[in-house]
Design an enzyme around this catalytic site. Sequence first.
Site, PDB file in Angstrom:
ATOM      1  N   HIS A  73      -4.169  27.082 -36.056  1.00  0.00           N
ATOM      2  CA  HIS A  73      -2.846  27.711 -35.910  1.00  0.00           C
ATOM      3  C   HIS A  73      -1.995  27.557 -37.167  1.00  0.00           C
ATOM      4  O   HIS A  73      -1.137  28.398 -37.438  1.00  0.00           O
ATOM      5  CB  HIS A  73      -2.144  27.167 -34.667  1.00  0.00           C
ATOM      6  CG  HIS A  73      -2.789  27.649 -33.397  1.00  0.00           C
ATOM      7  ND1 HIS A  73      -2.135  28.426 -32.469  1.00  0.00           N
ATOM      8  CD2 HIS A  73      -4.056  27.493 -32.921  1.00  0.00           C
ATOM      9  CE1 HIS A  73      -2.966  28.722 -31.472  1.00  0.00           C
ATOM     10  NE2 HIS A  73      -4.130  28.156 -31.717  1.00  0.00           N
ATOM     11  N   TRP A 196     -18.274  31.878 -35.205  1.00  0.00           N
ATOM     12  CA  TRP A 196     -18.417  30.508 -35.720  1.00  0.00           C
ATOM     13  C   TRP A 196     -17.119  29.718 -35.500  1.00  0.00           C
ATOM     14  O   TRP A 196     -17.167  28.535 -35.158  1.00  0.00           O
ATOM     15  CB  TRP A 196     -18.775  30.520 -37.200  1.00  0.00           C
ATOM     16  CG  TRP A 196     -20.041  31.249 -37.541  1.00  0.00           C
ATOM     17  CD1 TRP A 196     -21.012  31.672 -36.658  1.00  0.00           C
ATOM     18  CD2 TRP A 196     -20.465  31.663 -38.837  1.00  0.00           C
ATOM     19  NE1 TRP A 196     -22.005  32.319 -37.346  1.00  0.00           N
ATOM     20  CE2 TRP A 196     -21.708  32.328 -38.680  1.00  0.00           C
ATOM     21  CE3 TRP A 196     -19.930  31.551 -40.119  1.00  0.00           C
ATOM     22  CZ2 TRP A 196     -22.406  32.871 -39.759  1.00  0.00           C
ATOM     23  CZ3 TRP A 196     -20.631  32.080 -41.204  1.00  0.00           C
ATOM     24  CH2 TRP A 196     -21.862  32.734 -41.011  1.00  0.00           C
TER      25      TRP A 196
HETATM   26  C1  HEM Z   1      -9.597  34.425 -30.993  1.00  0.00           C
HETATM   27  C2  HEM Z   1      -9.085  33.319 -31.413  1.00  0.00           C
HETATM   28  C3  HEM Z   1      -8.549  32.259 -30.490  1.00  0.00           C
HETATM   29  C4  HEM Z   1      -7.782  32.382 -29.369  1.00  0.00           C
HETATM   30  C5  HEM Z   1      -7.240  33.643 -28.723  1.00  0.00           C
HETATM   31  C6  HEM Z   1      -7.572  31.040 -28.873  1.00  0.00           C
HETATM   32  C7  HEM Z   1      -6.827  30.720 -27.766  1.00  0.00           C
HETATM   33  C8  HEM Z   1      -6.706  29.451 -27.218  1.00  0.00           C
HETATM   34  C9  HEM Z   1      -5.924  29.126 -26.047  1.00  0.00           C
HETATM   35  C10 HEM Z   1      -5.063  30.096 -25.271  1.00  0.00           C
HETATM   36  C11 HEM Z   1      -6.112  27.816 -25.801  1.00  0.00           C
HETATM   37  C12 HEM Z   1      -5.483  26.988 -24.672  1.00  0.00           C
HETATM   38  C13 HEM Z   1      -4.238  26.314 -25.179  1.00  0.00           C
HETATM   39  C14 HEM Z   1      -3.514  25.565 -24.077  1.00  0.00           C
HETATM   40  O1  HEM Z   1      -3.328  26.112 -22.999  1.00  0.00           O
HETATM   41  O2  HEM Z   1      -3.137  24.398 -24.298  1.00  0.00           O
HETATM   42  C15 HEM Z   1      -7.000  27.301 -26.811  1.00  0.00           C
HETATM   43  C16 HEM Z   1      -7.419  25.992 -26.897  1.00  0.00           C
HETATM   44  C17 HEM Z   1      -8.131  25.504 -27.948  1.00  0.00           C
HETATM   45  N1  HEM Z   1      -8.451  26.172 -29.109  1.00  0.00           N
HETATM   46 FE1  HEM Z   1      -8.401  28.162 -29.371  1.00  0.00          FE
HETATM   47  N2  HEM Z   1      -8.219  30.145 -29.691  1.00  0.00           N
HETATM   48  C18 HEM Z   1      -8.807  30.855 -30.696  1.00  0.00           C
HETATM   49  C19 HEM Z   1      -9.500  30.321 -31.761  1.00  0.00           C
HETATM   50  C20 HEM Z   1      -9.609  28.979 -32.023  1.00  0.00           C
HETATM   51  C21 HEM Z   1     -10.078  28.391 -33.243  1.00  0.00           C
HETATM   52  C22 HEM Z   1     -10.536  29.200 -34.448  1.00  0.00           C
HETATM   53  C23 HEM Z   1     -10.029  27.052 -33.113  1.00  0.00           C
HETATM   54  C24 HEM Z   1     -10.390  25.976 -34.096  1.00  0.00           C
HETATM   55  C25 HEM Z   1     -11.027  26.141 -35.195  1.00  0.00           C
HETATM   56  C26 HEM Z   1      -9.579  26.789 -31.771  1.00  0.00           C
HETATM   57  C27 HEM Z   1      -9.523  25.555 -31.207  1.00  0.00           C
HETATM   58  C28 HEM Z   1      -9.089  25.299 -29.933  1.00  0.00           C
HETATM   59  C29 HEM Z   1      -9.242  24.030 -29.266  1.00  0.00           C
HETATM   60  C30 HEM Z   1      -9.971  22.806 -29.816  1.00  0.00           C
HETATM   61  C31 HEM Z   1      -8.615  24.146 -28.029  1.00  0.00           C
HETATM   62  C32 HEM Z   1      -8.478  23.077 -26.956  1.00  0.00           C
HETATM   63  C33 HEM Z   1      -7.173  22.351 -27.062  1.00  0.00           C
HETATM   64  C34 HEM Z   1      -7.056  21.291 -25.971  1.00  0.00           C
HETATM   65  O3  HEM Z   1      -8.052  20.946 -25.350  1.00  0.00           O
HETATM   66  O4  HEM Z   1      -5.941  20.809 -25.763  1.00  0.00           O
HETATM   67  N3  HEM Z   1      -9.303  27.979 -31.150  1.00  0.00           N
HETATM   68  N4  HEM Z   1      -7.342  28.328 -27.677  1.00  0.00           N
END
Ligand code: HEM
Length: 364
Positions: A73, A196
Amino acid sequence: MLSRVVISLAVLVASVAAAVPSVSKRATCSGGRTTANAACCVWFDVLDDIQENLFHGGQCGEDAHEALRLTFHDAIAFSPALTAAGQFGGGGADGSIMAHTSDELADPANNGLDDIIEFQRPFALKHNVSFGDFIQFAGAVGVSNCNGGPQISFFAGRSNDSQAAPHGLVPLPSDDVTTILNRVGDAGFNAVELVWLLISHTVGAQDSVDDSIPGTPFDSTPSDFDAQFFVETLLNGTLTPGNGISPDEALSPYPGEFRLQSDFLIARDDRTSCEWQKMISDRANMLARFEQVMLKLSLLGFDQSTLTDCSDVIPTATGTVADPFIPAGLSTDDIQAACSSTPFPTVSVLGGAVTTIPAVSLNS
Ligand code: HEM
Ligand SMILES: *[C@@H]1O[C@H](CO)[C@@H](O)[C@H](O)[C@H]1NC(C)=O
Ligand SMILES: *[C@@H]1O[C@H](CO)[C@@H](O)[C@H](O)[C@H]1NC(C)=O
Ligand SMILES: *[C@@H]1O[C@H](CO)[C@@H](O)[C@H](O)[C@H]1NC(C)=O
């Protein structure tokens, strides 16, 4: 006379000391650990501090997951297209999300990041490192705590100066695949690189999309850096784990498991589905691709040649992970294979009835 000798000796010693680093910069830091460059020593102090006091003794828990999410982010808010249009396009992995938190967290895509930013900021200030460096370092360390985790490179030296990034540059879970591909494409990532990047979701949970069920993971093994996310997102979705469904969410295959709409679509889209499936059949490749794309992400907005390679400070992950499997209660018949050119790989099927996937425990 004596003072003159002392001064010239001091000058000689100083010039020798100055010349040594250009020959060999290998340095021994506090605690006797060594690194390729003396400038990296501070990161061992940061490492010890965050492992103990941010990641609760080196765990792959919620804070490690959130730290990984934060790397994306902060960095992805980088738009050459906006810059070409004469506007400010964001500074990439510049720490702006930590320096201008109230501004950037008004972008709905950054929902739920307030806690991890507030937890992290005091560590960056205490160790006097830039916010951009700190965010990328903490993400790499946090995910190294996961079983079978990757070895992400870490380069230090990002400027601490930043402006608030423009809103609308971080993908939303309700975005369609073309919108997401265009956005990450603007930042320099193609369709396979998007897959990836999403390897990250193998260690994740949601808190804010459906806030009635915080800690609901994206796969059955949220502390394991395995391929389960890629298997389980392809299972037929049949239920909502929480309070109804929103445009951010797709039906889930197991109670207690959450599926983002974006993950559902990217798993099945012609432009991404074969790479998605490939993650299931080759774990070594999955790790290597994640390491490759995370380095690229961490350098957005910066010139690698101006930074110092401190990768040897990042711990090597321990722990093992299982080969890909279908959790109990569902079978190969429930897999919605979406890659037309390659058959779905053979995976084992656990016996027994469907059970609820346990939530990731939250910090108090
Ligand atoms: C298309 C791209 C992406 C979208 C739409 C997306 C969306 C989201 C959403 C909505 C959440 C839940 C957040 C919450 O409710 O607390 C999430 C969690 C997460 N995202 Fe993504 N994400 C994307 C790409 C990525 C990328 C590129 C990374 C890291 C390189 C990433 C790492 C994470 C991780 C580790 C979580 C878990 C956080 C937790 O367990 O508290 N995401 N993502
Ligand atoms: C980074 O910038 C913040 C303000 O955004 C400041 O509080 C902090 O001291 C700066 N850190 C360094 C290392 O310059
Ligand atoms: C903190 O870092 C900044 C920027 O690198 C530097 O100018 C300042 O002297 C440092 N402060 C301390 C107390 O080391
Ligand atoms: C997916 O689940 C639905 C029930 O929600 C069922 O009607 C449908 O036949 C299933 N599809 C497959 C391919 O198993």
